[in-house]
Design a protein around this motif. Structure first.
Motif, PDB file in Angstrom:
ATOM      1  N   VAL A 191       0.896  -1.270  -0.046  1.00  0.00           N
ATOM      2  CA  VAL A 191       0.085   0.001   0.062  1.00  0.00           C
ATOM      3  C   VAL A 191       0.784   1.527   0.058  1.00  0.00           C
ATOM      4  O   VAL A 191       1.845   1.411   0.679  1.00  0.00           O
ATOM      5  N   SER A 192       0.464   2.177  -0.970  1.00  0.00           N
ATOM      6  CA  SER A 192       1.265   3.525  -0.947  1.00  0.00           C
ATOM      7  C   SER A 192       0.457   4.584  -1.025  1.00  0.00           C
ATOM      8  O   SER A 192      -0.812   4.435  -1.523  1.00  0.00           O
ATOM      9  N   GLY A 193       0.838   5.929  -0.800  1.00  0.00           N
ATOM     10  CA  GLY A 193       0.047   7.162  -1.141  1.00  0.00           C
ATOM     11  C   GLY A 193       0.554   8.425  -0.416  1.00  0.00           C
ATOM     12  O   GLY A 193       1.866   8.511  -0.118  1.00  0.00           O
ATOM     13  N   TYR A 194       0.003   9.325  -0.458  1.00  0.00           N
ATOM     14  CA  TYR A 194       0.470  10.556   0.087  1.00  0.00           C
ATOM     15  C   TYR A 194      -0.485  11.246   0.929  1.00  0.00           C
ATOM     16  O   TYR A 194      -1.647  10.943   0.904  1.00  0.00           O
ATOM     17  N   TYR A 231       5.115  11.388   1.321  1.00  0.00           N
ATOM     18  CA  TYR A 231       4.842   9.871   0.918  1.00  0.00           C
ATOM     19  C   TYR A 231       4.929   8.875   1.762  1.00  0.00           C
ATOM     20  O   TYR A 231       5.867   9.065   2.843  1.00  0.00           O
ATOM     21  N   PHE A 232       4.242   7.874   1.935  1.00  0.00           N
ATOM     22  CA  PHE A 232       4.354   6.614   2.882  1.00  0.00           C
ATOM     23  C   PHE A 232       3.876   5.542   1.993  1.00  0.00           C
ATOM     24  O   PHE A 232       3.402   5.533   0.932  1.00  0.00           O
ATOM     25  N   ALA A 233       4.464   4.318   2.475  1.00  0.00           N
ATOM     26  CA  ALA A 233       4.331   2.967   1.804  1.00  0.00           C
ATOM     27  C   ALA A 233       4.521   1.850   3.008  1.00  0.00           C
ATOM     28  O   ALA A 233       5.247   2.047   3.633  1.00  0.00           O
ATOM     29  N   PHE A 234       3.566   0.863   2.835  1.00  0.00           N
ATOM     30  CA  PHE A 234       3.806  -0.631   3.603  1.00  0.00           C
ATOM     31  C   PHE A 234       4.062  -1.521   2.590  1.00  0.00           C
ATOM     32  O   PHE A 234       3.254  -1.931   1.860  1.00  0.00           O
ATOM     33  N   ILE A 235       4.964  -2.237   2.865  1.00  0.00           N
ATOM     34  CA  ILE A 235       5.318  -3.580   2.055  1.00  0.00           C
ATOM     35  C   ILE A 235       5.028  -4.840   2.301  1.00  0.00           C
ATOM     36  O   ILE A 235       5.048  -5.031   3.844  1.00  0.00           O
ATOM     37  N   CYS A 236       4.751  -5.840   1.496  1.00  0.00           N
ATOM     38  CA  CYS A 236       4.477  -7.109   2.071  1.00  0.00           C
ATOM     39  C   CYS A 236       3.540  -7.331   3.160  1.00  0.00           C
ATOM     40  O   CYS A 236       3.882  -8.021   4.224  1.00  0.00           O
ATOM     41  N   LEU A 237       2.426  -6.777   2.940  1.00  0.00           N
ATOM     42  CA  LEU A 237       1.415  -7.189   3.824  1.00  0.00           C
ATOM     43  C   LEU A 237       0.484  -8.352   3.743  1.00  0.00           C
ATOM     44  O   LEU A 237       0.307  -8.953   2.389  1.00  0.00           O
ATOM     45  N   GLN A 238       0.039  -8.964   4.532  1.00  0.00           N
ATOM     46  CA  GLN A 238      -0.811 -10.220   4.513  1.00  0.00           C
ATOM     47  C   GLN A 238      -2.128  -9.575   3.749  1.00  0.00           C
ATOM     48  O   GLN A 238      -2.659  -8.503   4.313  1.00  0.00           O
TER      49      GLN A 238
END
Length: 279
Positions: A191-194, A231-238
């Motif tokens: 998930v990513s966004g601003y 900017y923000f991002a979260f990677i490899c989420l269930q």
């Protein structure tokens, strides 16, 4: 009267025999592969107290079992990996989806059950408040458990995510064991966004009810305070339903906001609109 066979006849016969042998022998392409490509990458969640969390990585070992070399099984034990470059790494340089490649090599088929980072003495933190740099105390190494099956002829890329915020105690001890996520790079979704304004955000939390992860909004270069977006991002989420919480600074005058998102395996969900915070 017997005829003598010419010398050229024997040369041609030998050449023909060699061609037959070449046609029936195995080529290199027919040989079974016995090794795999193995990558290990480093990423991080941010710290709210420090602008730098520096760890001195001097080596990485893995504990392997069921290792095959040809048809022979090798005894279980620690195996040293080929670290690309030893030295100090600031964990906070690799948040919001950025990573550093630590290992990229060929290894034999095996099962990896533990990973150990060996640390040098040059570990430190830099305070966000005072700007002072202090020594970070360590035990010289840290180890965490995994369950990685490496099959011959395959390519593997694993990510180690160290939560810097929870790994550094108030007395400046580095204890990352409970705060390490290690996973296949292709696992889950992203998930990513601003968010706007970035300067109002203390931190960003994402949770699915059982797991909580954190990051901070990275201000876009050149933005003016009060009018910026981050900017923000979260990677490899269930895969599944998650909620992102934008926790604001008490002095900012802006309200904390929650946004629901759905994570799909193998995809990056880019939030289409900038998350606007309100007063």
């Amino acid at each position: 009267m017997k005829k003598k066979l010419s010398k050229s006849f024997f040369v041609l016969t030998a050449a023909f025999a060699l061609l037959l042998l070449a046609g029936t022998s195995c080529s290199n392409d027919d040989m079974p592969e016995t090794t795999s490509t193995f990558q290990l990458k480093l990423t991080d969640a941010p710290s709210f107290l420090y602008s730098q969390v520096n760890i001195d990585i001097q080596g990485i070992d893995v504990y392997v079992g069921n290792t095959m070399e040809g048809s022979a099984q090798v005894k279980d034990g620690w195996m040293k990996l080929n670290l690309q470059s030893a030295g100090v790494v600031n964990l906070l340089d690799f948040m919001n989806g950025k990573y550093k490649v630590l290992v990229d090599q060929e290894i034999s088929a095996c099962n990896i059950t533990k990973v150990r980072f060996n640390l040098g003495s040059d570990c430190s933190v830099k305070s966000l408040v005072t700007g002072n740099t202090s020594t970070l105390k360590t035990n010289g190494s840290f180890t965490f458990s995994v369950d990685w099956d490496i099959e011959a002829g395959e390519d593997y890329s694993f990510v180690v995510d160290i939560d810097a915020a929870q790994s550094v105690s108030l007395d400046l001890n580095f204890d990352p064991e409970p705060y390490v996520r290690a996973f296949v790079e292709a696992f889950g979704g992203n998930v990513s966004g601003y968010v706007h304004p970035a300067t109002a955000v203390r931190y960003i939390e994402i949770t699915n009810g059982t797991t909580k992860l954190y990051t901070i909004a990275e201000k876009i270069a050149g933005a003016i305070d009060g009018t910026d977006k981050g900017y923000f991002a979260f990677i490899c989420l269930q895969p599944g339903d998650w909620t992102i919480k934008f926790v604001t600074k008490t002095t900012s005058g802006y309200q904390t906001r929650e946004v629901p998102v759905k994570v799909t395996a193998g995809q990056t969900f880019k939030i289409p609109a900038v998350i606007e915070l309100s007063k």
